[in-house]
Design a protein around this motif. Sequence first.
Motif, PDB file in Angstrom:
ATOM      1  N   LYS A 137      39.671  36.202  -4.662  1.00  0.00           N
ATOM      2  CA  LYS A 137      38.738  35.081  -4.855  1.00  0.00           C
ATOM      3  C   LYS A 137      39.364  33.777  -4.378  1.00  0.00           C
ATOM      4  O   LYS A 137      38.701  32.969  -3.740  1.00  0.00           O
ATOM      5  CB  LYS A 137      38.326  34.979  -6.328  1.00  0.00           C
ATOM      6  N   LYS A 138      40.647  33.603  -4.673  1.00  0.00           N
ATOM      7  CA  LYS A 138      41.342  32.400  -4.216  1.00  0.00           C
ATOM      8  C   LYS A 138      41.416  32.374  -2.690  1.00  0.00           C
ATOM      9  O   LYS A 138      41.155  31.346  -2.068  1.00  0.00           O
ATOM     10  CB  LYS A 138      42.742  32.338  -4.824  1.00  0.00           C
ATOM     11  N   LEU A 139      41.758  33.511  -2.072  1.00  0.00           N
ATOM     12  CA  LEU A 139      41.821  33.592  -0.612  1.00  0.00           C
ATOM     13  C   LEU A 139      40.457  33.310   0.032  1.00  0.00           C
ATOM     14  O   LEU A 139      40.374  32.613   1.045  1.00  0.00           O
ATOM     15  CB  LEU A 139      42.291  34.977  -0.171  1.00  0.00           C
ATOM     16  N   LEU A 140      39.423  33.875  -0.553  1.00  0.00           N
ATOM     17  CA  LEU A 140      38.066  33.624  -0.036  1.00  0.00           C
ATOM     18  C   LEU A 140      37.748  32.132  -0.087  1.00  0.00           C
ATOM     19  O   LEU A 140      37.233  31.564   0.878  1.00  0.00           O
ATOM     20  CB  LEU A 140      37.026  34.413  -0.850  1.00  0.00           C
ATOM     21  N   ASN A 141      38.064  31.517  -1.199  1.00  0.00           N
ATOM     22  CA  ASN A 141      37.821  30.086  -1.358  1.00  0.00           C
ATOM     23  C   ASN A 141      38.655  29.278  -0.366  1.00  0.00           C
ATOM     24  O   ASN A 141      38.138  28.365   0.286  1.00  0.00           O
ATOM     25  CB  ASN A 141      38.129  29.673  -2.805  1.00  0.00           C
ATOM     26  N   ASP A 142      39.932  29.617  -0.226  1.00  0.00           N
ATOM     27  CA  ASP A 142      40.826  28.910   0.699  1.00  0.00           C
ATOM     28  C   ASP A 142      40.351  29.021   2.145  1.00  0.00           C
ATOM     29  O   ASP A 142      40.583  28.123   2.958  1.00  0.00           O
ATOM     30  CB  ASP A 142      42.261  29.447   0.607  1.00  0.00           C
ATOM     31  N   ASN A 143      39.715  30.146   2.494  1.00  0.00           N
ATOM     32  CA  ASN A 143      39.247  30.374   3.855  1.00  0.00           C
ATOM     33  C   ASN A 143      37.759  30.088   4.044  1.00  0.00           C
ATOM     34  O   ASN A 143      37.181  30.471   5.071  1.00  0.00           O
ATOM     35  CB  ASN A 143      39.557  31.822   4.270  1.00  0.00           C
ATOM     36  N   ASN A 144      37.161  29.432   3.037  1.00  0.00           N
ATOM     37  CA  ASN A 144      35.743  29.062   3.087  1.00  0.00           C
ATOM     38  C   ASN A 144      34.832  30.258   3.400  1.00  0.00           C
ATOM     39  O   ASN A 144      33.891  30.160   4.184  1.00  0.00           O
ATOM     40  CB  ASN A 144      35.502  27.943   4.100  1.00  0.00           C
ATOM     41  N   GLY A 156      30.102  34.774  -0.231  1.00  0.00           N
ATOM     42  CA  GLY A 156      29.193  35.905  -0.146  1.00  0.00           C
ATOM     43  C   GLY A 156      29.704  37.105  -0.909  1.00  0.00           C
ATOM     44  O   GLY A 156      30.900  37.421  -0.894  1.00  0.00           O
ATOM     45  N   ASP A 157      28.778  37.767  -1.561  1.00  0.00           N
ATOM     46  CA  ASP A 157      29.089  38.945  -2.361  1.00  0.00           C
ATOM     47  C   ASP A 157      29.571  40.095  -1.479  1.00  0.00           C
ATOM     48  O   ASP A 157      30.519  40.789  -1.815  1.00  0.00           O
ATOM     49  CB  ASP A 157      27.835  39.343  -3.158  1.00  0.00           C
ATOM     50  N   PHE A 158      28.905  40.296  -0.326  1.00  0.00           N
ATOM     51  CA  PHE A 158      29.297  41.377   0.581  1.00  0.00           C
ATOM     52  C   PHE A 158      30.738  41.203   1.030  1.00  0.00           C
ATOM     53  O   PHE A 158      31.528  42.149   1.009  1.00  0.00           O
ATOM     54  CB  PHE A 158      28.377  41.429   1.818  1.00  0.00           C
ATOM     55  N   GLU A 159      31.091  39.998   1.457  1.00  0.00           N
ATOM     56  CA  GLU A 159      32.438  39.741   1.968  1.00  0.00           C
ATOM     57  C   GLU A 159      33.496  40.013   0.902  1.00  0.00           C
ATOM     58  O   GLU A 159      34.540  40.619   1.181  1.00  0.00           O
ATOM     59  CB  GLU A 159      32.547  38.300   2.479  1.00  0.00           C
ATOM     60  N   LEU A 173      36.209  43.043   1.353  1.00  0.00           N
ATOM     61  CA  LEU A 173      37.643  42.767   1.375  1.00  0.00           C
ATOM     62  C   LEU A 173      38.381  43.443   0.217  1.00  0.00           C
ATOM     63  O   LEU A 173      39.526  43.886   0.382  1.00  0.00           O
ATOM     64  CB  LEU A 173      37.889  41.256   1.388  1.00  0.00           C
ATOM     65  N   LEU A 174      37.732  43.558  -0.926  1.00  0.00           N
ATOM     66  CA  LEU A 174      38.355  44.255  -2.055  1.00  0.00           C
ATOM     67  C   LEU A 174      38.516  45.748  -1.733  1.00  0.00           C
ATOM     68  O   LEU A 174      39.580  46.326  -1.955  1.00  0.00           O
ATOM     69  CB  LEU A 174      37.526  44.065  -3.332  1.00  0.00           C
ATOM     70  N   ILE A 175      37.477  46.356  -1.159  1.00  0.00           N
ATOM     71  CA  ILE A 175      37.564  47.764  -0.758  1.00  0.00           C
ATOM     72  C   ILE A 175      38.654  47.928   0.301  1.00  0.00           C
ATOM     73  O   ILE A 175      39.494  48.827   0.214  1.00  0.00           O
ATOM     74  CB  ILE A 175      36.204  48.273  -0.235  1.00  0.00           C
ATOM     75  N   GLY A 176      38.658  47.055   1.291  1.00  0.00           N
ATOM     76  CA  GLY A 176      39.673  47.113   2.342  1.00  0.00           C
ATOM     77  C   GLY A 176      41.082  47.012   1.776  1.00  0.00           C
ATOM     78  O   GLY A 176      41.989  47.745   2.192  1.00  0.00           O
ATOM     79  N   SER A 177      41.264  46.142   0.805  1.00  0.00           N
ATOM     80  CA  SER A 177      42.574  45.978   0.182  1.00  0.00           C
ATOM     81  C   SER A 177      42.981  47.230  -0.597  1.00  0.00           C
ATOM     82  O   SER A 177      44.135  47.674  -0.515  1.00  0.00           O
ATOM     83  CB  SER A 177      42.551  44.761  -0.750  1.00  0.00           C
ATOM     84  N   MET A 178      42.035  47.822  -1.327  1.00  0.00           N
ATOM     85  CA  MET A 178      42.341  49.046  -2.084  1.00  0.00           C
ATOM     86  C   MET A 178      42.756  50.179  -1.130  1.00  0.00           C
ATOM     87  O   MET A 178      43.722  50.893  -1.382  1.00  0.00           O
ATOM     88  CB  MET A 178      41.131  49.515  -2.904  1.00  0.00           C
ATOM     89  N   ILE A 179      42.024  50.328  -0.040  1.00  0.00           N
ATOM     90  CA  ILE A 179      42.342  51.388   0.928  1.00  0.00           C
ATOM     91  C   ILE A 179      43.676  51.106   1.607  1.00  0.00           C
ATOM     92  O   ILE A 179      44.490  52.010   1.817  1.00  0.00           O
ATOM     93  CB  ILE A 179      41.205  51.542   1.968  1.00  0.00           C
ATOM     94  N   SER A 180      43.933  49.853   1.923  1.00  0.00           N
ATOM     95  CA  SER A 180      45.212  49.471   2.535  1.00  0.00           C
ATOM     96  C   SER A 180      46.378  49.817   1.607  1.00  0.00           C
ATOM     97  O   SER A 180      47.384  50.399   2.048  1.00  0.00           O
ATOM     98  CB  SER A 180      45.198  47.975   2.858  1.00  0.00           C
ATOM     99  N   MET A 181      46.245  49.482   0.326  1.00  0.00           N
ATOM    100  CA  MET A 181      47.302  49.798  -0.642  1.00  0.00           C
ATOM    101  C   MET A 181      47.470  51.308  -0.784  1.00  0.00           C
ATOM    102  O   MET A 181      48.592  51.820  -0.816  1.00  0.00           O
ATOM    103  CB  MET A 181      46.988  49.179  -2.014  1.00  0.00           C
ATOM    104  N   SER A 182      46.350  52.023  -0.829  1.00  0.00           N
ATOM    105  CA  SER A 182      46.392  53.481  -0.924  1.00  0.00           C
ATOM    106  C   SER A 182      47.147  54.070   0.262  1.00  0.00           C
ATOM    107  O   SER A 182      47.998  54.959   0.097  1.00  0.00           O
ATOM    108  CB  SER A 182      44.962  54.034  -0.977  1.00  0.00           C
TER     109      SER A 182
END
Length: 193
Positions: A147-154, A157-160, A164-173
Amino acid sequence: MNKDILNIIENLNVDKKIELKDIPDLDLYMDQVIQLFESKLSVLKRNEEDKVLTKTMINNYAKAKLLMSIKNKKYSKEHLILMCLIYDLKGSLSINDIKLVLNNIVNKYENNEEYDLRALYDTYLQISSEDSEEFKSSVINKQENLKKLLNDNNITGDFEEKFLLIGSMISMSNMYRKMGEALIDEFFIEGDK
């Protein structure tokens, strides 16, 4: 979305495992093994029609020598412990990698050597419980950081945010899986270094 994430985390049942006390000390027939797994782990299925464990899976594990020899078509507590480990490992590892990891244990049993698989499994359950708690707090922290990163990068949107949360989970996996594979390559290939 934070409340949704908390509900999702709770519904994952990531801390659900077959405990040692859930496995009878007497040997079980294949149908009883399947019934035990289904009764204890069905909450982990993604879809209702999915199977936790099938006769084909068990036969394939035996053929691949992921299990020690079966006697009189019955499975011991140690067989079931190995099946529990296989169940957990197969989500990220190939059958060949699982064989490399479990080979030392199976060989000890095949050679009638003493090995305390129950103590190993109990310790595995303890570390898995710790991992579960770490996972839950990590997901919540990840969402807050996102949420902080989204705000920092302006980015709004709910989709975004969900993407990004799904992408991060898969990346960590993927990172954890690759680390697991690297450890297998380091410790279990070329004759148990």
